[in-house]
Design a protein around this motif. Structure first.
Motif, PDB file in Angstrom:
ATOM      1  N   VAL A 121       0.825  -1.216   0.000  1.00  0.00           N
ATOM      2  CA  VAL A 121       0.000   0.000   0.000  1.00  0.00           C
ATOM      3  C   VAL A 121       0.860   1.267   0.000  1.00  0.00           C
ATOM      4  CG1 VAL A 121      -2.001  -1.087   1.106  1.00  0.00           C
ATOM      5  CG2 VAL A 121      -0.189  -0.123   2.533  1.00  0.00           C
ATOM      6  N   ALA A 122       2.139   1.106  -0.329  1.00  0.00           N
ATOM      7  CA  ALA A 122       3.079   2.227  -0.193  1.00  0.00           C
ATOM      8  C   ALA A 122       2.701   3.430  -1.053  1.00  0.00           C
ATOM      9  CB  ALA A 122       4.497   1.763  -0.535  1.00  0.00           C
ATOM     10  N   ARG A 123       2.323   3.190  -2.296  1.00  0.00           N
ATOM     11  CA  ARG A 123       2.041   4.312  -3.188  1.00  0.00           C
ATOM     12  C   ARG A 123       0.855   5.140  -2.692  1.00  0.00           C
ATOM     13  NH1 ARG A 123       4.360   4.892  -7.900  1.00  0.00           N
ATOM     14  NH2 ARG A 123       4.896   2.679  -7.957  1.00  0.00           N
ATOM     15  N   LYS A 124      -0.052   4.509  -1.977  1.00  0.00           N
ATOM     16  CA  LYS A 124      -1.247   5.208  -1.491  1.00  0.00           C
ATOM     17  C   LYS A 124      -1.014   5.914  -0.157  1.00  0.00           C
ATOM     18  CE  LYS A 124      -6.196   4.457  -0.707  1.00  0.00           C
ATOM     19  NZ  LYS A 124      -7.309   3.462  -0.780  1.00  0.00           N
ATOM     20  N   TYR A 125      -0.100   5.360   0.678  1.00  0.00           N
ATOM     21  CA  TYR A 125      -0.033   5.848   2.055  1.00  0.00           C
ATOM     22  C   TYR A 125       1.332   6.336   2.542  1.00  0.00           C
ATOM     23  CZ  TYR A 125      -4.712   3.905   2.768  1.00  0.00           C
ATOM     24  OH  TYR A 125      -6.054   3.639   2.685  1.00  0.00           O
ATOM     25  N   ALA A 126       2.420   6.045   1.830  1.00  0.00           N
ATOM     26  CA  ALA A 126       3.749   6.374   2.364  1.00  0.00           C
ATOM     27  C   ALA A 126       3.942   7.867   2.605  1.00  0.00           C
ATOM     28  CB  ALA A 126       4.846   5.849   1.445  1.00  0.00           C
ATOM     29  N   HIS A 127       3.197   8.692   1.868  1.00  0.00           N
ATOM     30  CA  HIS A 127       3.310  10.140   2.059  1.00  0.00           C
ATOM     31  C   HIS A 127       2.304  10.669   3.074  1.00  0.00           C
ATOM     32  CE1 HIS A 127       0.193   9.427  -0.899  1.00  0.00           C
ATOM     33  NE2 HIS A 127      -0.252  10.671  -0.749  1.00  0.00           N
ATOM     34  N   LYS A 128       1.437   9.775   3.580  1.00  0.00           N
ATOM     35  CA  LYS A 128       0.394  10.205   4.517  1.00  0.00           C
ATOM     36  C   LYS A 128       0.737   9.906   5.972  1.00  0.00           C
ATOM     37  CE  LYS A 128      -3.301   9.819   1.097  1.00  0.00           C
ATOM     38  NZ  LYS A 128      -4.572   9.150   0.727  1.00  0.00           N
ATOM     39  N   ILE A 129       1.606   8.913   6.185  1.00  0.00           N
ATOM     40  CA  ILE A 129       2.027   8.572   7.535  1.00  0.00           C
ATOM     41  C   ILE A 129       3.418   7.942   7.429  1.00  0.00           C
ATOM     42  CG2 ILE A 129       0.868   6.310   7.452  1.00  0.00           C
ATOM     43  CD1 ILE A 129       0.427   6.587  10.503  1.00  0.00           C
ATOM     44  N   PRO A 130       4.354   8.298   8.306  1.00  0.00           N
ATOM     45  CA  PRO A 130       5.689   7.697   8.232  1.00  0.00           C
ATOM     46  C   PRO A 130       5.657   6.176   8.374  1.00  0.00           C
ATOM     47  CG  PRO A 130       5.749   9.668   9.587  1.00  0.00           C
ATOM     48  CD  PRO A 130       4.295   9.387   9.313  1.00  0.00           C
ATOM     49  N   PHE A 131       6.379   5.499   7.483  1.00  0.00           N
ATOM     50  CA  PHE A 131       6.526   4.048   7.515  1.00  0.00           C
ATOM     51  C   PHE A 131       7.811   3.679   8.268  1.00  0.00           C
ATOM     52  CE2 PHE A 131       4.184   2.555   3.386  1.00  0.00           C
ATOM     53  CZ  PHE A 131       2.997   3.055   3.884  1.00  0.00           C
ATOM     54  N   ILE A 132       7.712   2.663   9.136  1.00  0.00           N
ATOM     55  CA  ILE A 132       8.894   2.015   9.728  1.00  0.00           C
ATOM     56  C   ILE A 132       8.893   0.577   9.229  1.00  0.00           C
ATOM     57  CG2 ILE A 132      10.081   1.331  11.842  1.00  0.00           C
ATOM     58  CD1 ILE A 132       8.587   3.593  13.295  1.00  0.00           C
ATOM     59  N   VAL A 133       9.831   0.248   8.369  1.00  0.00           N
ATOM     60  CA  VAL A 133       9.871  -1.086   7.772  1.00  0.00           C
ATOM     61  C   VAL A 133      10.707  -2.009   8.648  1.00  0.00           C
ATOM     62  CG1 VAL A 133      10.481  -2.461   5.758  1.00  0.00           C
ATOM     63  CG2 VAL A 133       9.618  -0.133   5.453  1.00  0.00           C
ATOM     64  N   LYS A 134      10.085  -3.071   9.121  1.00  0.00           N
ATOM     65  CA  LYS A 134      10.789  -4.066   9.943  1.00  0.00           C
ATOM     66  C   LYS A 134      11.597  -4.969   9.019  1.00  0.00           C
ATOM     67  CE  LYS A 134      11.455  -5.834  14.063  1.00  0.00           C
ATOM     68  NZ  LYS A 134      11.092  -7.222  14.103  1.00  0.00           N
ATOM     69  N   ILE A 135      12.923  -4.970   9.179  1.00  0.00           N
ATOM     70  CA  ILE A 135      13.784  -5.634   8.194  1.00  0.00           C
ATOM     71  C   ILE A 135      14.117  -7.077   8.549  1.00  0.00           C
ATOM     72  CG2 ILE A 135      14.799  -3.433   7.512  1.00  0.00           C
ATOM     73  CD1 ILE A 135      17.318  -4.208   9.093  1.00  0.00           C
ATOM     74  N   ASN A 136      13.879  -7.510   9.797  1.00  0.00           N
ATOM     75  CA  ASN A 136      14.136  -8.913  10.130  1.00  0.00           C
ATOM     76  C   ASN A 136      13.019  -9.456  11.004  1.00  0.00           C
ATOM     77  OD1 ASN A 136      14.673  -7.808  12.668  1.00  0.00           O
ATOM     78  ND2 ASN A 136      16.747  -8.617  12.823  1.00  0.00           N
ATOM     79  N   HIS A 137      12.927 -10.773  11.045  1.00  0.00           N
ATOM     80  CA  HIS A 137      11.844 -11.425  11.784  1.00  0.00           C
ATOM     81  C   HIS A 137      12.268 -12.802  12.279  1.00  0.00           C
ATOM     82  CE1 HIS A 137       8.985  -8.426  10.311  1.00  0.00           C
ATOM     83  NE2 HIS A 137       9.479  -8.629   9.104  1.00  0.00           N
TER      84      HIS A 137
END
Length: 352
Positions: A121-137
């Motif tokens: 959903v990045a194209r719709k929302y990345a500019h509307k709220i800061p994203f924190i991408v979790k890189i490991n799990h």
């Protein structure tokens, strides 16, 4: 005194928490957060201008904008705890868009989730709220279960989807922790080069951290040292569980400790235990956010407010609350997150 809603939720713990005066690490030694947190705490660091911009994005968004505090919605449990177990209470959140919608409805500073969730959903929302991408799990399909954090993507992927920050977990104390420290340190350095902030989940994992029926995974001394290692590899924000006890080093009889850690730098009061965690983040130069923890049903609202009060009065900078919010109908999740935010907006609740 805090507003009546907060005191009511705290119940018989209200006076114990709100009137506590810390006599361990004096509040004058804490680098307190505030509206100018980036200018006051980060402007002299080696963080480049794009990273400072993204730190400001995090602190400048949502209902807590420009207060110096953070309210973050984390939903990486689909991997960490299996999607079925996590989303069965509310299947709405199998759809990534609803995760972001909850963060927006609750006016959070940021939403933290997996590459897949945020990319979808990045194209719709990345500019509307800061994203924190979790890189490991940690993945739970290995049998028998193995508790090990592995990388799920690249720093470039997070940057390309417009993330303001990346997040990672290290299981300090585990057999794999040294590899994880090296991997995450390298990833964080590259994230900073590209201008993204870094958030580290400083969790403990070792069966040996349980002794004589007591679980020291949330002991102040062990979690404090995990925080100290986390800030050493340049986490900008540290996420930690609220401490529930102390004396892990002495009970398990490992590492090194000093009696002053327990009788001068801390006490058995929850705010003093949490302040020891703050102190290990360079006396608050690197902000501490505590986790909201798992959902317990009816007590979730009171539990979340309790954690927020302890974090704020100890010198922390916010709460990252997931399961207590998304395992409920969306309107109830929003109400719970707003109640957490109310604690940080209440000017009567100050450093202990």
């Amino acid at each position: 005194m805090a507003n009546s809603k907060i005191t009511q939720l705290l119940g018989d713990k209200s006076e114990y928490l709100l009137n506590h005066v810390s006599k361990t690490i004096d509040k004058s030694l804490i680098h307190a957060t505030g509206p100018d947190v980036v200018d006051n705490l980060w402007i002299d660091s080696d963080r480049n201008i794009p990273t400072l911009n993204n730190l400001q994005r995090l602190f400048g968004h949502g209902r807590l904008a420009d207060t110096g505090y953070l309210s973050i919605l984390p939903v990486d449990q689909g991997i960490e705890h299996t999607a079925g177990a996590s989303f069965a209470p509310n299947p709405l959140y199998f759809d990534p868009e609803n995760i972001v919608k909850l963060a927006l409805e609750a006016d959070c500073n940021a939403v933290a989730s997996t590459y897949g969730v945020l990319a979808s959903v990045a194209r719709k929302y990345a500019h509307k709220i800061p994203f924190i991408v979790k890189i490991n799990h940690n993945e739970l399909l290995t049998y028998p279960n193995s508790y090990n954090q592995i990388l799920f993507g690249t720093i470039e992927e997070a940057w390309n989807m417009g993330a303001a920050a990346v997040g990672a977990t290290i299981y300090f104390g585990s057999e794999e922790s040294r590899r994880q420290i090296v991997e995450v340190a390298e990833a964080f350095e590259y994230a900073h080069e590209l201008g993204m902030a870094t958030v580290l989940w400083c969790y403990l994992r070792n069966n040996g951290f349980k002794k004589d029926g007591v679980d020291y995974h949330s002991a102040a001394d062990l979690t404090g040292q995990a925080n100290h290692i986390g800030v050493t590899i340049k986490a900008d924000i540290v996420k930690q569980k609220l401490p529930t006890n102390n004396g892990g080093f002495t009970a398990i009889k490992f590492a090194k400790s000093n009696p002053a850690m327990y009788d001068k730098l801390s006490s058995d009061h929850p705010i003093d235990l949490c302040r020891y965690q703050v102190a290990n983040g360079y006396m608050g130069r690197v902000g501490l956010i505590n986790s909201g923890g798992e959902s317990h049903g009816a007590s979730d609202l009171a539990d979340a407010v309790y954690t927020a009060v302890v974090n704020k009065r100890a010198g922390g900078i916010g709460l990252i609350c997931g399961r207590k919010a998304f395992q409920k109908p969306m309107n109830e999740g929003v109400k719970l997150i707003h109640s957490i935010q109310d604690v940080y907006l209440d000017k009567e609740i100050t450093l202990a």
